[in-house]
Design a protein around this motif. Structure first.
Motif, PDB file in Angstrom:
ATOM      1  N   SER A   2      -4.845   2.425 -39.499  1.00  0.00           N
ATOM      2  CA  SER A   2      -5.110   1.217 -40.290  1.00  0.00           C
ATOM      3  C   SER A   2      -5.896   1.561 -41.547  1.00  0.00           C
ATOM      4  N   ILE A   3      -6.012   0.582 -42.414  1.00  0.00           N
ATOM      5  CA  ILE A   3      -6.780   0.763 -43.653  1.00  0.00           C
ATOM      6  C   ILE A   3      -8.238   1.094 -43.336  1.00  0.00           C
ATOM      7  N   ASP A   5      -9.257   3.107 -41.190  1.00  0.00           N
ATOM      8  CA  ASP A   5      -9.334   4.551 -40.979  1.00  0.00           C
ATOM      9  C   ASP A   5      -9.163   5.324 -42.282  1.00  0.00           C
ATOM     10  N   ALA A  64      -6.421  -6.774 -44.243  1.00  0.00           N
ATOM     11  CA  ALA A  64      -6.647  -6.328 -42.866  1.00  0.00           C
ATOM     12  C   ALA A  64      -7.807  -7.087 -42.227  1.00  0.00           C
ATOM     13  N   GLU A  67      -6.463 -10.456 -41.290  1.00  0.00           N
ATOM     14  CA  GLU A  67      -5.605 -10.332 -40.117  1.00  0.00           C
ATOM     15  C   GLU A  67      -6.439 -10.149 -38.848  1.00  0.00           C
ATOM     16  N   PHE A  68      -7.466  -9.312 -38.928  1.00  0.00           N
ATOM     17  CA  PHE A  68      -8.370  -9.098 -37.794  1.00  0.00           C
ATOM     18  C   PHE A  68      -9.030 -10.410 -37.384  1.00  0.00           C
TER      19      PHE A  68
END
Length: 80
Positions: A2-3, A5, A64, A67-68
């Motif tokens: 994911s972004i 990371d 992200a 979305e989370f």
């Protein structure tokens, strides 16, 4: 991967933009904290991003985060 990371998003130091001293002795100031974006390198060191690369990384990061929040039922959006 994911972004989260791929990049680290952090606030830079506080910068004073304006200070106003009023006749009654009151002091008002405007400060800002720049958002700094770093990309993880293969050896996990960090490289700071600027310009369009920074903008793209921030866009992906905030998408992200949204979305989370949606998946985890966290109301509202972060202030950007």
């Amino acid at each position: 991967m994911s972004i989260f990371d791929e990049v680290l998003v952090a606030y830079g130091p506080t910068t004073v933009q304006d200070i106003e001293v009023h006749e009654d002795g009151r002091i008002e100031s405007v400060t800002t904290r720049e958002i700094r974006v770093y990309e993880y390198q293969p050896d996990r060191s960090l490289l700071e991003l600027f310009g369009e690369a920074k903008d793209r990384a921030l866009e992906a990061f905030w998408a992200a985060v949204d979305e989370f929040n949606e998946i985890n039922n966290i109301p509202g959006r972060n202030e950007r």
